[in-house]
Design an enzyme around this catalytic site. Structure first.
Site, PDB file in Angstrom:
ATOM      1  CE  LYS A 247      -3.188   2.397   2.982  1.00 35.70           C
ATOM      2  NZ  LYS A 247      -4.269   2.804   4.192  1.00 35.70           N
ATOM      3  CG  ASP A 252      -6.140   8.135   4.511  1.00 35.89           C
ATOM      4  OD1 ASP A 252      -5.999   8.348   3.825  1.00 35.89           O
ATOM      5  OD2 ASP A 252      -5.724   7.058   5.198  1.00 35.89           O
ATOM      6  CE  LYS A 259      -6.188   8.936   7.643  1.00 38.52           C
ATOM      7  NZ  LYS A 259      -6.711   7.634   8.766  1.00 38.52           N
ATOM      8  CG  ASP A 270      -1.812   5.164   4.933  1.00 40.11           C
ATOM      9  OD1 ASP A 270      -1.883   4.036   5.327  1.00 40.11           O
ATOM     10  OD2 ASP A 270      -3.017   5.678   4.312  1.00 40.11           O
ATOM     11  CG  ASP A 329     -10.044   7.178   6.533  1.00 43.08           C
ATOM     12  OD1 ASP A 329      -8.627   7.395   6.085  1.00 43.08           O
ATOM     13  OD2 ASP A 329      -9.955   7.482   8.266  1.00 43.08           O
ATOM     14  CD  GLU A 331      -6.434   5.131   2.222  1.00 47.09           C
ATOM     15  OE1 GLU A 331      -7.193   5.343   3.094  1.00 47.09           O
ATOM     16  OE2 GLU A 331      -5.434   4.678   2.878  1.00 47.09           O
ATOM     17  NE  ARG A 333     -10.689  -1.004   4.296  1.00 44.03           N
ATOM     18  CZ  ARG A 333     -11.582  -1.371   5.669  1.00 44.03           C
ATOM     19  NH1 ARG A 333     -12.411  -2.512   5.597  1.00 44.03           N
ATOM     20  NH2 ARG A 333     -10.411  -0.749   6.848  1.00 44.03           N
TER      21      ARG A 333
HETATM   22  N1  BES Z   1      -4.108   4.817   7.151  1.00 40.22           N
HETATM   23  C1  BES Z   1      -5.501   4.045   7.099  1.00 40.22           C
HETATM   24  C2  BES Z   1      -4.803   3.222   8.970  1.00 40.22           C
HETATM   25  C3  BES Z   1      -4.219   3.720  10.053  1.00 40.22           C
HETATM   26  C4  BES Z   1      -4.502   4.588  11.076  1.00 40.22           C
HETATM   27  C5  BES Z   1      -2.052   3.672   9.551  1.00 40.22           C
HETATM   28  C6  BES Z   1      -3.400   5.405  12.179  1.00 40.22           C
HETATM   29  C7  BES Z   1      -1.817   3.744  10.548  1.00 40.22           C
HETATM   30  C8  BES Z   1      -1.715   5.047  11.712  1.00 40.22           C
HETATM   31  C9  BES Z   1      -5.993   3.920   6.435  1.00 40.22           C
HETATM   32  O1  BES Z   1      -6.387   3.900   5.697  1.00 40.22           O
HETATM   33  C10 BES Z   1      -7.744   4.184   7.503  1.00 40.22           C
HETATM   34  O2  BES Z   1      -7.869   5.083   7.145  1.00 40.22           O
HETATM   35  N2  BES Z   1      -8.285   3.552   8.170  1.00 40.22           N
HETATM   36  C11 BES Z   1      -9.590   3.419   9.023  1.00 40.22           C
HETATM   37  C12 BES Z   1     -10.440   2.177   8.475  1.00 40.22           C
HETATM   38  C13 BES Z   1     -12.627   2.680   9.053  1.00 40.22           C
HETATM   39  C14 BES Z   1     -12.733   3.849   8.315  1.00 40.22           C
HETATM   40  C15 BES Z   1     -12.801   1.202   8.477  1.00 40.22           C
HETATM   41  C16 BES Z   1      -8.504   3.165  10.664  1.00 40.22           C
HETATM   42  O3  BES Z   1      -8.647   2.436  10.660  1.00 40.22           O
HETATM   43  O4  BES Z   1      -9.714   3.997  11.613  1.00 40.22           O
HETATM   44 ZN    ZN Z   2      -4.986   4.517   4.676  1.00 44.99          ZN
HETATM   45 ZN    ZN Z   3      -7.205   5.780   5.002  1.00 44.57          ZN
END
Ligand code: BES
Ligand code: ZN
Ligand code: ZN
Length: 488
Positions: A247, A252, A259, A270, A329, A331, A333
């Site tokens: 990834k 992000d 966010k 990210d 968010d 994204e 996946r």
């Molecule tokens: N890049 C983030 C995940 C992340 C969070 C990486 C903290 C490093 C530190 C990912 O794209 C994300 O935002 N995931 C969301 C998913 C949710 C919307 C289902 C998350 O983890 O909150």
């Molecule tokens: Zn992300």
């Molecule tokens: Zn995200």
């Protein structure tokens, strides 16, 4: 930093300062000549504790044992303690855990290189005071005989893997407007030119042709156009085929599901999965391992704007599956779905691994320092967890179950990009990815969520503030293990 290996005892070799590792607080060992001074300085010899005796030009550092994991962080902390001093060269003995096994020597060299890492690209004043040269004597703590050729090969491997880890750290630490998808592709291309890897890149036109519409949707609102990077190491004597997918979200913001301010900071990290893939490819090429290895990176920026993809959109992935977007968010996946499909279309692999800072839930579940390993196959998961531990990284397996899988069902499309429960988010994200793994690869795949260890805002073990290069050491070790049997 360069390394020199010699059979002469430490006392007979050159070096501005001698580093002495005190094992298990054993200050009676012959290597410890300064008992009284150390006592005066309050040195107890605990793991990673250091004491610099300037008058003697000796630095003592504690380690609980001669196991790799202890020697690695001791070496890292020793070199950190010398940062900013006038010392430019080190001399040190060899510390092994058994007569046959040189893993602790590799760990010591890795510890020195990883511990010496600093990222100063955005500082106007750079520190010049650094250790440049390390002489390692084959004088051994337990009196073991060490074969000089074997030791020299081990040091060379340690240098490759630690340098590749630092290379990955540099990419991750670079800010989002200095490292966007095209820049990431450029870094991969330059590295490929230097190491002899094959390189290919897909730009929007090719991405459209390949029907990678979910990846393109995530990228749409950014002024930085997406790239899919493909690196390949194809030796003639390849014993098996490994595919790595990363990834590479160069930023992000969360997209329209923006966010909160506090959560957005650090999201330059990210791209850690993709950066790890580039670093692993570098090491594999430099070690010239007899394994065919392919690295794919989905490099994209997730931004907001009039052209942004939205919650409520339904996207069609490369394999034809439809995805209901309920949160922009989630994204990573989406980018991985298409990149995984493309990687499987291009290469029939014996092993398929993906690396991603995929979920905050993984960090909540297993903490900052540990990667979560998921997939359909217990064998694949153990392979990753074991290699991680041997390499100095922390990883743990998280199990799939059919009840969680139901939570990503969609009423209007084949699958939803978020789960309908707040619990088990690392696993449901991985189960979403499993929808894009074809049958032939189902038992050959493992997903490694590096959201915790990839970027931590304090130093830990042999890792600095910021990017750690998570994934690099574990995967290089795993690939090495596919063709070599380990000694211990
Ligand atoms: N890049 C983030 C995940 C992340 C969070 C990486 C903290 C490093 C530190 C990912 O794209 C994300 O935002 N995931 C969301 C998913 C949710 C919307 C289902 C998350 O983890 O909150
Ligand atoms: Zn992300
Ligand atoms: Zn995200």
């Amino acid at each position: 930093m360069n390394f020199e290996l010699t059979q002469l005892p430490v006392a007979d070799i050159q070096g501005d300062i001698e580093v002495i590792i005190v094992i298990d607080k054993n200050t009676d060992h012959a290597f410890v000549q300064d008992k009284k001074l150390l006592k005066k300085a309050g040195f107890e010899g605990g793991q990673d504790e250091t004491s610099l005796l300037v008058s003697k030009d000796r630095l003592y550092v504690g380690a609980d044992s001669t196991l790799s994991k202890d020697i690695r962080t001791a070496a890292a902390n020793a070199i950190k303690a010398l940062n900013g001093t006038e010392y430019r060269s080190i001399k040190v003995a060899t510390y092994l855990n058994s007569s046959k096994c040189t893993n602790s020597l590799r760990a010591m060299v890795e510890g020195f290189i990883l511990g010496a890492y600093t990222f100063e690209n955005y500082k106007t004043k750079k520190s010049k005071k650094k250790i440049k040269h390390i002489s390692i004597s084959l004088e051994e703590y337990n009196g073991y005989d060490v074969d000089i050729e074997k030791a020299s090969a081990v040091i060379h491997k340690a240098q490759i893997v630690a340098d590749a880890t630092n290379f990955t750290r540099n990419i991750v630490n670079t800010t989002p407007d200095d490292c966007y998808p095209d820049v990431m592709a450029g870094i991969a291309e330059t590295m490929a030119g230097e190491t002899g890897l094959k390189y290919n890149v897909l730009k929007p036109k090719e991405l459209r042709k390949e029907k990678m519409e979910t990846l393109l949707a995530v990228a749409r609102a950014s002024r930085h156009k997406p790239r899919v990077i493909h690196l390949a190491h194809k030796p003639k004597d390849a014993k098996c085929v490994v595919t790595l997918v990363g990834k590479g979200l160069t930023y992000d913001s969360g997209g329209l599901s923006l966010k909160p301010a506090d959560f957005m900071v650090t999201m330059k990290s990210d791209k850690s999965g993709g950066s790890a893939v580039i670093g692993i490819m570098k090491a594999v090429a430099e070690m010239n391992l007899p394994v065919e290895v392919h690295g794919f990176v989905g490099a994209v920026e997730n931004m907001i704007g009039g052209d942004a993809y939205k919650p409520d959109d339904v996207l069609v992935a490369k394999n034809g599956k439809t995805i209901e977007v309920r949160n922009t968010d989630a994204e990573g996946r989406l980018v991985l779905a298409d990149t995984l499909c493309y990687a499987q279309q291009e290469v029939q692999a014996d092993y398929l691994f993906d690396f991603a800072t995929l979920t905050g839930a993984c960090v909540v579940g297993v903490g900052n320092y540990t990667s979560g390993v998921m997939g359909n196959s217990d064998t694949m998961k153990s392979l990753v967890v074991d290699a991680a531990k041997r390499s100095g990284e922390l990883a743990t397996a998280l199990d799939f179950n059919p009840y969680l899988k139901k939570t990503i069902k969609s009423e209007i499309a084949d699958v939803c990009n978020i789960s309908n429960t707040r619990y088990g988010g690392a696993i449901t994200a991985a189960q979403f990815l499993s929808e894009f793994i074809d049958e032939e690869h189902a038992e050959k795949w493992a997903h490694i969520d590096i959201a915790g260890p990839a970027y931590v805002e304090h130093a830990w073990g042999e890792n600095p503030f910021g990017a750690s290069g998570a994934g690099v050491r574990m995967m290089v070790k795993l690939i090495e293990n596919l063709v070599e049997t380990e000694e211990d």
